[in-house]
Design an enzyme around this catalytic site. Structure first.
Site, PDB file in Angstrom:
ATOM      1  N   ASP A 120       4.000  11.757 -20.361  1.00 24.94           N
ATOM      2  CA  ASP A 120       4.279  12.518 -21.574  1.00 24.94           C
ATOM      3  C   ASP A 120       3.870  13.976 -21.351  1.00 24.94           C
ATOM      4  OD1 ASP A 120       4.956  12.425 -24.582  1.00 24.94           O
ATOM      5  OD2 ASP A 120       2.885  13.130 -24.637  1.00 24.94           O
ATOM      6  N   TYR A 162       0.753  22.294 -28.066  1.00 25.08           N
ATOM      7  CA  TYR A 162       2.152  22.470 -28.441  1.00 25.08           C
ATOM      8  C   TYR A 162       2.424  23.818 -29.118  1.00 25.08           C
ATOM      9  CZ  TYR A 162       2.686  17.462 -27.562  1.00 25.08           C
ATOM     10  OH  TYR A 162       2.717  16.221 -26.959  1.00 25.08           O
ATOM     11  N   HIS A 207       7.807   4.204 -24.833  1.00 31.99           N
ATOM     12  CA  HIS A 207       7.297   5.497 -24.363  1.00 31.99           C
ATOM     13  C   HIS A 207       5.944   5.350 -23.672  1.00 31.99           C
ATOM     14  CE1 HIS A 207       6.564   9.824 -24.439  1.00 31.99           C
ATOM     15  NE2 HIS A 207       5.385   9.586 -24.954  1.00 31.99           N
TER      16      HIS A 207
END
Length: 365
Positions: A173, A285, A340
């Site tokens: 990720d 982020y 995921h």
């Protein structure tokens, strides 16, 4: 003498570049507003249904026993020179063996690699890191401290602080994003690259702009641009969002996967329920749109990309496109029943695939 203005782009090109930049940031902040509105509606719905439960937040004071399981390795700390930050990691396997460095995703921490710490310690010094801002690693307060160049430099400095000049690098990720970038910027430090459920960063930035479905799946990238509100939303209903990410039918580990135990969930809740524990991870982020696209793209070491096809956040089409950026042996394996959270979902299969890749003798194309 050079002609005045010879080095400058033509006016039409400058206007086009400025217009594209304006449209790009308009998209970012518009979608950020849409995501905030959706989150606000969910908050109001939760308050209307269960007002007493909505704002419940339990800080776990004691870690569950699984976080101190000696079979996973030893808890260690290293302070790197350039930034002065102290990093926490768990290490398994004898010192002096080849280094395998593991970089987790969001919202995870070193514990997401528990199956790999046990598996690879026989032949490697396996180090599962808490990234900058996560868990017991220091968390600088300003979002500027989480730019991609800082995160890349962290890995370089940690490698040197551990007494190594190269490693097998594995990332999942967001940790996969960092692993790609380290491999691009410091290829001499990465003998083999293994990435789990994250495409080459250039593929991601190009694909997301051309495919609205991926733009929607990546909505949290835009939502996280807001100050404090994303952290607040995670705490609602005693971190219901965090639990759902790993356990719900839509985003969690599927019925054929290795589901997280109640103690595993408590480990995540213990780490992220601490005051301020979410700001560092979300700050990763908050600078992303000013750091991409990349100037350099090529990956020159053997690369393995593992992908869970039932990933709720990343479309599988990006995995195959990644091939064009790897100028060496490239192997892609897509697991049809996996989510995921691949290395936790299908640990036995993932470990077997990694072993096979590590033992291969590969030549540059």
């Amino acid at each position: 003498m050079a002609r005045p203005g010879a080095a400058c782009p033509p006016p039409a090109r400058r206007v086009m570049v400025a217009a594209r930049a304006l449209l790009f940031w308009a998209l970012v902040y518009s979608y950020c507003g849409v995501c905030a509105c959706i989150a606000g509606l969910r908050l109001l719905w939760s308050i209307g249904r269960r007002p007493g439960e909505t704002f419940r937040w339990v800080v776990r004071e004691n870690p569950p026993a699984c976080l101190n399981d000696p079979s996973l390795g030893t808890h260690c700390y290293v302070r790197i020179k350039d930034s002065g930050l102290r990093f926490h990691y768990v290490a398994a396997g004898e010192r002096g063996k080849p280094l395998m460095l593991l970089l987790h995703g969001f919202p995870e921490f070193w514990y997401s690699w528990r199956h790999q710490l046990r598996e690879f310690k026989s032949e490697y010094r396996v180090v599962a890191l808490d990234l900058r801002g996560y868990g017991e690693t220091d968390a600088p307060p300003h979002k500027e401290n989480y730019k991609l160049d800082c995160l890349i430099a962290d890995i370089k400095d940690i490698l040197e602080s551990l007494g190594y000049n190269k490693c097998v690098l594995i990332g999942h990720d967001w940790g996969g994003m960092i692993a790609w970038l380290v491999a691009i910027c410091y290829p001499e430090m990465v003998t083999k690259l293994i990435v789990v459920n994250f495409p080459h960063p250039s593929v991601f930035t190009e694909y997301i702009l051309r495919h609205p479905s991926q733009l929607i799946k990546s909505g949290y990238y835009f939502f996280f641009q807001m100050p404090w509100f994303p952290e607040f939303m995670f705490t609602l209903n005693d971190f219901k969002v965090l639990k759902s990410l790993f356990t719900s039918q839509a985003t969690g580990i599927g019925r054929k996967g290795c589901r997280l135990t109640a103690e595993d969930i408590e480990a995540y809740l213990y780490v992220f329920s601490q005051p301020g524990a979410l700001t560092g991870p979300i700050n990763h982020y908050r600078t992303i749109f000013s750091c991409l696209p990349l100037q350099h793209h090529e990956v020159i070491m053997p690369t393995l990309l593992l992908w869970g096809e039932r990933d709720a956040f990343m479309e599988v089409e990006m995995a195959e496109i990644t091939r064009i950026y790897v100028k060496n042996h490239f192997r892609l394996t897509i697991l049809s029943e996996a989510s995921h959270w691949l290395q936790q979902d299908q640990p036995d299969i993932v470990n077997k695939l990694i072993w096979t890749f590590l033992k291969e003798e590969t030549k540059r194309k």
